[in-house]
Design a protein around this motif. Structure first.
Motif, PDB file in Angstrom:
ATOM      1  N   ARG A 264      67.175  22.595  41.445  1.00  9.10           N
ATOM      2  CA  ARG A 264      67.299  22.961  42.849  1.00  9.10           C
ATOM      3  C   ARG A 264      65.963  22.889  43.601  1.00  9.10           C
ATOM      4  NH1 ARG A 264      70.160  26.811  41.811  1.00  9.10           N
ATOM      5  NH2 ARG A 264      72.203  25.914  42.248  1.00  9.10           N
ATOM      6  N   SER A 265      64.873  23.065  42.873  1.00  5.75           N
ATOM      7  CA  SER A 265      63.550  23.016  43.500  1.00  5.75           C
ATOM      8  C   SER A 265      62.995  21.600  43.576  1.00  5.75           C
ATOM      9  CB  SER A 265      62.570  23.904  42.722  1.00  5.75           C
ATOM     10  OG  SER A 265      62.292  23.335  41.443  1.00  5.75           O
ATOM     11  N   HIS A 267      62.357  19.802  40.799  1.00  8.81           N
ATOM     12  CA  HIS A 267      61.608  19.511  39.572  1.00  8.81           C
ATOM     13  C   HIS A 267      62.401  18.579  38.666  1.00  8.81           C
ATOM     14  CE1 HIS A 267      59.069  19.869  36.122  1.00  8.81           C
ATOM     15  NE2 HIS A 267      59.998  20.466  35.394  1.00  8.81           N
ATOM     16  N   ARG A 297      69.194  27.309  37.750  1.00 13.33           N
ATOM     17  CA  ARG A 297      68.368  26.366  38.511  1.00 13.33           C
ATOM     18  C   ARG A 297      69.173  25.178  39.029  1.00 13.33           C
ATOM     19  NH1 ARG A 297      64.934  27.764  34.136  1.00 13.33           N
ATOM     20  NH2 ARG A 297      65.554  25.889  32.989  1.00 13.33           N
TER      21      ARG A 297
END
Length: 519
Positions: A264-265, A267, A297
């Motif tokens: 989600r970030s 990465h 995540r």
């Protein structure tokens, strides 16, 4: 109910193919002009998992490639238990089967007459022969369906749900099936070819159609056939997570073209897990995606930089699925989750497609030939289907035309009942929870107890086939006390060199093992 009339009896053509996917239709066409019947639960124009295949057919067709390299990649992906002789033989036949499909009219992607293959995970070369990026399965099947419908040697028996193999004196002699009218019919034939697909729809999240419930595996096992490698279920790491059942698939070709997997970030977490990152073998990618989702995540396939505005033209199937779920892959990452996708195990079959039961043959996903080992190499599935379908057509013996008297009819009418929906859903939840991407003894024994309880809850033959297939996969998973390929045991996370071999069991052996395990 007591006193129900016996099944109607039909003398089928001398060769009966059960299943209308790629393996079944290709086998029927290769058998021409010999008389053959194809029996399917629905129309051959829809429903088979082969229609849904996106990547294509793996084959060494470039001058820079070779069957030997293809076989080497297959061995590596299969995590130590691929039959090397089978892998090399299949790879060497691949070009001939591609030529067959071209001759039937399949419009594989070409430039100036030359095939233009793509690359997928764990392949060392570009060898995925495809159609318009992600439409190979549908294009192949539409072509073969047209050829089958015009073939005078092929009789279609559509709308029959297979329930049981008929045997006499250790030989398959026919098939019992339920028609759309709910009535049972016995189809008698000299040679039976199973081409019924896999077990994916035994799981809550799957890319497989509802017909993929393990019916062929279960029928063969109940008739006494040997089952191989049942514990190895491949979970596709990039099913599109938009709440659709079955889940649409984001083809592996996207990663071959450079799409990345991010959380989600943003990465790119697969780069932390394996040097090949998104192009690592499917089991590794599936566990990485599973872990990211479990940790909160999320997981997303990002093709904006590598495909971008060309998405609708290059990958129309994926693009349409995403848009239907409210996602525009041109401008946003695609939410993904692992989904039950392919069963490496199945009915044990030799190099010609023969099973351990006389008169019974198997091709495609229902068969376990030794090609896939513990983890199927991308796009080897369609290849295996056509190679073994052709081998069966070549080796199946001349058949006896005379009718055979049917075995005794079932005791009651309950066998004609459809599988109870509430029990089906409970079974799917059980398999997803306890026999999924990550397994352990506690979950597997809990699943086995649930499967036995569900099996005893109804007399439906169709549901009994589902529980039988689930029992075989789960008991084999409990018996393999290691992690290998697509089979990952949290309580035995490492591979054990002493277990680097294929697994085999009959249904009777599986039930004995389960009884002991649940004491």
């Amino acid at each position: 109910m007591a006193g129900a009339p016996p099944p109607l009896v039909t003398q089928a053509p001398p060769i009966l193919i059960v299943g209308g996917g790629l393996a079944g239709l290709f086998c029927a066409l290769k058998l021409a002009p010999r008389r053959v019947a194809v029996l399917t639960p629905g129309s051959i124009d829809e429903g088979a998992a082969s229609f849904w295949a996106q990547g294509g057919v793996a084959a060494a067709v470039l001058d820079t490639d070779s069957p030997e390299r293809h076989a080497e990649d297959t061995l590596k992906a299969g995590a130590g238990i691929v039959d090397a002789r089978i892998a090399l033989g299949v790879a060497r036949e691949a070009r001939a089967r591609i030529d067959d499909l071209l001759a039937y009219g399949v419009p594989f992607d070409r430039v100036d007459g030359e095939l233009t293959p793509s690359r997928e995970a764990a392949h060392s070369e570009r060898r995925i022969v495809r159609v318009k990026g992600d439409t190979a399965g549908r294009a192949i099947m539409e072509t073969l369906v047209a050829r089958v419908r015009e073939a005078p040697s092929i009789e279609l028996m559509e709308g029959y749900c297979a329930q049981e193999l008929l045997t006499r004196e250790g030989r398959a002699i026919g098939l019992r099936a339920r028609g759309r009218d709910g009535l049972l019919r016995d189809f008698l034939s000299s040679e039976i070819v199973l081409a019924t697909g896999g077990i994916g729809h035994l799981y809550r999240v799957t890319t497989n159609p509802v017909e993929a419930r393990g019916v062929g595996l279960a029928m063969a096992a109940r008739a006494g056939a040997l089952i191989a490698d049942a514990e190895f279920v491949q979970f596709h790491p990039t099913a599109i997570d938009i709440g659709v059942d079955p889940a649409p698939l984001a083809t592996e070709s996207l990663r071959g073209e450079g799409a990345i997997i991010v959380d989600r970030s943003g990465h790119r977490f697969m780069a932390d897990i394996d040097p090949a990152a998104e192009l690592a073998p499917r089991d590794i990618v599936a566990r990485g995606v599973f872990a990211s989702i479990a940790a909160g995540r999320g997981a997303f396939l990002d093709a904006r930089a590598t495909v971008g505005a060309e998405f609708p033209a290059r990958f129309p199937t994926v693009h349409a699925s995403c848009r239907a779920g409210g996602v525009d892959p041109v401008t946003a990452p695609i939410p993904i989750a692992p989904a039950a996708h392919y069963h490496m195990g199945g009915v044990a079959a030799d190099a010609c497609g023969r099973t351990s039961l006389a008169g019974l043959w198997a091709a495609g996903e229902v068969a376990a030939t030794g090609l896939h080992g513990a983890n199927r190499l991308a796009s080897n599935s369609l290849l295996e289907a056509v190679v073994f379908a052709a081998r069966i057509a070549e080796h199946i013996p001349a058949t006896r035309e005379e009718a055979q008297s049917p075995p005794a009819p079932p005791a009651g009418g309950e066998t004609a009942a459809a599988a109870p929906l509430d029990l089906v859903e409970e079974l799917r939840d059980t398999m997803a929870r306890d026999v999924g991407v990550i397994r352990d003894r506690a979950g597997l024994t809990r699943a086995l107890a649930a499967i036995l309880r569900l099996e005893a809850a109804t007399a439906s033959a169709e549901f009994r086939n589902m529980t039988t297939a689930a029992l075989l996969a789960t008991s084999a998973a409990l018996a393999r006390r290691e992690s290998r390929g697509a089979h990952f045991r949290a309580d035995f996370p490492q591979a054990d060199a002493a277990l680097a071999q294929r697994s085999y069991m009959t249904l009777a052996q599986a039930r004995e093992f389960v009884e002991e395990a649940l004491k």
